[in-house]
Design an enzyme around this catalytic site. Structure first.
Site, PDB file in Angstrom:
ATOM      1  N   GLY A  79      40.866  30.679 -36.893  1.00 58.01           N
ATOM      2  CA  GLY A  79      41.654  31.884 -36.654  1.00 58.01           C
ATOM      3  C   GLY A  79      41.190  32.721 -35.476  1.00 58.01           C
ATOM      4  N   HIS A  80      39.871  32.885 -35.356  1.00 56.98           N
ATOM      5  CA  HIS A  80      39.387  33.931 -34.453  1.00 56.98           C
ATOM      6  C   HIS A  80      39.401  33.538 -32.978  1.00 56.98           C
ATOM      7  CE1 HIS A  80      35.126  32.641 -33.512  1.00 56.98           C
ATOM      8  NE2 HIS A  80      35.461  31.775 -34.445  1.00 56.98           N
ATOM      9  N   ALA A 114      36.120  26.802 -38.199  1.00 59.15           N
ATOM     10  CA  ALA A 114      36.039  25.562 -37.421  1.00 59.15           C
ATOM     11  C   ALA A 114      34.901  24.660 -37.870  1.00 59.15           C
ATOM     12  CB  ALA A 114      35.867  25.910 -35.947  1.00 59.15           C
ATOM     13  N   THR A 115      33.755  25.252 -38.139  1.00 56.93           N
ATOM     14  CA  THR A 115      32.604  24.414 -38.507  1.00 56.93           C
ATOM     15  C   THR A 115      32.886  23.673 -39.806  1.00 56.93           C
ATOM     16  OG1 THR A 115      31.080  25.848 -37.329  1.00 56.93           O
ATOM     17  CG2 THR A 115      30.133  24.450 -39.021  1.00 56.93           C
ATOM     18  N   CYS A 141      17.315  30.828 -20.996  1.00 55.19           N
ATOM     19  CA  CYS A 141      15.945  31.225 -20.734  1.00 55.19           C
ATOM     20  C   CYS A 141      15.279  31.797 -21.972  1.00 55.19           C
ATOM     21  CB  CYS A 141      15.912  32.245 -19.599  1.00 55.19           C
ATOM     22  SG  CYS A 141      14.300  32.461 -18.871  1.00 55.19           S
ATOM     23  N   THR A 161      38.982  29.630 -54.163  1.00 59.54           N
ATOM     24  CA  THR A 161      40.090  30.580 -54.081  1.00 59.54           C
ATOM     25  C   THR A 161      40.436  30.861 -52.625  1.00 59.54           C
ATOM     26  OG1 THR A 161      39.488  31.573 -56.168  1.00 59.54           O
ATOM     27  CG2 THR A 161      40.779  32.946 -54.672  1.00 59.54           C
ATOM     28  N   GLN A 217      39.715  25.446 -29.512  1.00 60.04           N
ATOM     29  CA  GLN A 217      39.892  26.177 -28.251  1.00 60.04           C
ATOM     30  C   GLN A 217      41.291  25.961 -27.675  1.00 60.04           C
ATOM     31  OE1 GLN A 217      37.832  28.318 -26.922  1.00 60.04           O
ATOM     32  NE2 GLN A 217      35.901  27.892 -27.970  1.00 60.04           N
TER      33      GLN A 217
END
Lengths: 138, 429
Positions: free
Chosen positions: B225-226, B96-97, B351, B265, B204
């Protein structure tokens, strides 16, 4: 993040949870931190006016596990100490005892602040309630 | 974990689940916006591409290469089908990034002569926000739109933000923290009318809710994918080929793979897994979304039926089926997580960070810092069960009740103190 066994123990079995009558002359109340910062501690002490010994201590804390543990430990440590002995407690001792990581040092600072604030509140009450007696003693 | 695939279990499993009294395995995983467990059907499809069919999809003159290429093209079709695209419009990336970077930087650089203005929203993922910030240093102008209380962008704000220099609007399909689903079709329509490219970070949303690039006028979309029970380290970018044809300047130069937009590749097993995950999502989405939203509502009703002063963050109507983000007043999020340590969820509290800043997404909704610190994100997924939801609800209720007994704020509120009016001593912390 992972916590030390001592932090987990204080979190699961916090010592001296509760509240005392904050209007009582023998009780000093410290309320430090802010909800926006994610930490608020209320620490109360009951002091024997004759001996200046802290006979009881109670706390309530809004904050992470380390904040809860720091304040729980603070109540254990101040009990039985005189005001002056309690004022000598340093946040670094809390860090050491609980094995707090650097990102949690502020929790110990807050606990030290809470002790000082509670003692400060008690002292203020003493001065307010016994001005005449104090003068007479001089 | 039970799978049908005949592979030996790893020697050590740090997150090995232990059976509990009522038949459920602990710890329970309920953080499916962070990542998802690989579906066993996906793993099965991937396995041959590690050893038997290990070819390079770019090898054109032997059967090893052909087998790999065939598998890659099947995946492209499966992904395209899920979003109403054509196979040629799918580019494979590492996740995604990278997809977000390629989309935003690629469009910005390609259309720079047309304009230098980009519009996004403050609740976007850092992969989008930080990419936009990077472009600002290079002379681009970026509008970070606020969102409404429910987390949705205001279409009138979007209209007002657009000018004759606007080349790109990048708005996520569904938010990773609060699960709210943006009005994609309306945003797409506005962009199309004005000839502005519309990119959506859909990682998402895809596989969870219907996304159709044509009906919604989406020009570029990021996929990974994940998040949909596929493997990590593989993603895709949908790039529209006609009406209008979108072109991107590549981030990675090299052998000219993926129509020159992404050299390197191809990760064939990963791509096979992503394709299979999309195929399963397409088949199962109608039943699965009903089941998952049912579990989510059950969790919400149980928790909120028992605990007062709990607040849902973000729109409940425009929301992913599996997302629930709740603030528990007077209880700090990290301490709540510590109390439910046999359940994997996330907190909006921070925190541990140097700044102690809570979630910027929750702050953007107008949630006070105190409630942002008190928030928990539950991400229910394909493998969660009703028994798990019931266990989680019970544990959350019992822990919140315990921590409230420990909370000076709860005590003060019960005494009638207005916490907003208190002058806090430790504002500097």
């Amino acid at each position: 993040m992972s916590y030390s066994d001592k932090v987990i123990d204080h979190y699961n079995h916090p010592r001296n949870v509760g509240s005392m009558d904050k209007s009582s002359a023998d009780v000093g109340t410290g309320l430090v931190g802010a909800p926006e910062c994610g930490d608020v501690m209320k620490l109360q002490i009951k002091v024997n006016p004759e001996t200046s010994v802290i006979e009881d201590a109670k706390f309530k804390t809004f904050g992470c596990g380390s904040a809860i543990a720091s304040s729980s430990l603070a109540t254990e440590w101040v009990k039985g100490k005189t005001i002056d002995e309690a004022l000598a407690i340093k946040n670094t001792e809390i860090v050491k005892e609980l094995a707090l990581p650097p990102v949690k040092i502020h929790c110990s600072v807050l606990a030290e602040d809470a002790i000082r604030a509670a003692i400060g509140d008690w002292k203020k009450k003493q001065e307010a309630t016994k001005p005449v007696a104090v003068q007479a003693a001089h | 974990m039970s799978t049908d695939v005949k592979t030996p279990p790893p020697a050590s499993q740090a997150t090995e689940q232990r059976p509990s009294a009522n038949g459920i395995k602990l710890p329970i995983y309920m953080d499916n916006h962070a990542t998802t467990q690989l579906d066993p059907r996906v793993l099965e499809e991937m396995l041959p591409y590690f050893m038997e069919k290990f070819g390079n999809a770019a090898s054109r003159n032997h059967p090893f290469g052909w087998a790999a290429e065939e598998a890659v093209e099947l995946s492209r079709e499966r992904i395209a089908k899920l979003i109403g695209a054509t196979a040629k419009e799918i580019i494979f990336t590492s996740g995604a990034t990278e997809s977000d970077n390629l989309a935003i930087k690629g469009v910005a650089e390609m259309y720079r002569e047309k304009g230098n203005h980009i519009i996004t929203a403050v609740t976007e993922h850092k992969a989008v926000l930080d990419t936009c910030k990077h472009l600002e240093k290079g002379g681009f102008r970026v509008t970070y739109m606020p969102v409404q209380k429910d987390g949705l962008v205001d279409l009138e704000d979007l209209k007002r933000a657009m000018d004759d220099k606007t080349i790109l609007v990048t708005i996520m399909a569904a938010n990773n923290e609060i699960g709210v689903v943006q009005p994609l079709a309306e945003i797409g329509k506005l962009c199309r009318e004005r000839g502005v490219i519309f990119h959506t970070d859909a990682v998402q949303a895809i596989g969870k809710i219907p996304v159709d690039v044509n009906k919604m006028n989406i020009d570029v979309a990021s996929i990974t994918g994940h998040k949909l029970y596929g493997p990590k380290g593989v993603g895709a970018l949908y790039v529209r080929r006609k009406n209008p044809r979108v072109q991107l300047v590549p981030l990675i130069d090299g052998g000219g793979h993926e129509r020159g937009m992404r050299s390197g590749t191809l990760n064939v097993p990963g791509i096979v897994g992503l394709g299979k995950a999309c195929e399963i999502a397409m088949q199962d989405m109608p039943q699965e979304s009903v089941k998952i939203s049912g579990l989510r509502d059950r969790l919400r009703d149980k928790i909120m039926g028992r605990l007062d002063e709990t607040y849902i963050n973000g729109s409940m109507e425009q929301r992913l089926p599996g997302n629930l983000n709740i603030s528990f007043a007077y209880v700090e999020g990290e301490s709540l997580l510590m109390g439910i340590n046999d359940i994997a969820v996330s907190s909006g509290s921070a925190c541990t960070s140097a700044t102690l800043e809570p979630s910027y997404v929750l702050k953007a909704l107008g949630t006070g810092d105190d409630l942002a610190h008190s928030s928990i994100r539950f991400g229910i997924g394909r493998f969660n069960t009703e028994a798990e939801v019931d266990y989680v609800a019970d544990r959350v209720i019992e822990t919140v009740e315990r921590l409230r007994e420990l909370s000076p704020l709860y005590e003060m509120a019960k005494e009638g103190v207005d916490l907003k009016s208190v002058k806090w001593a430790g504002e500097a912390h």
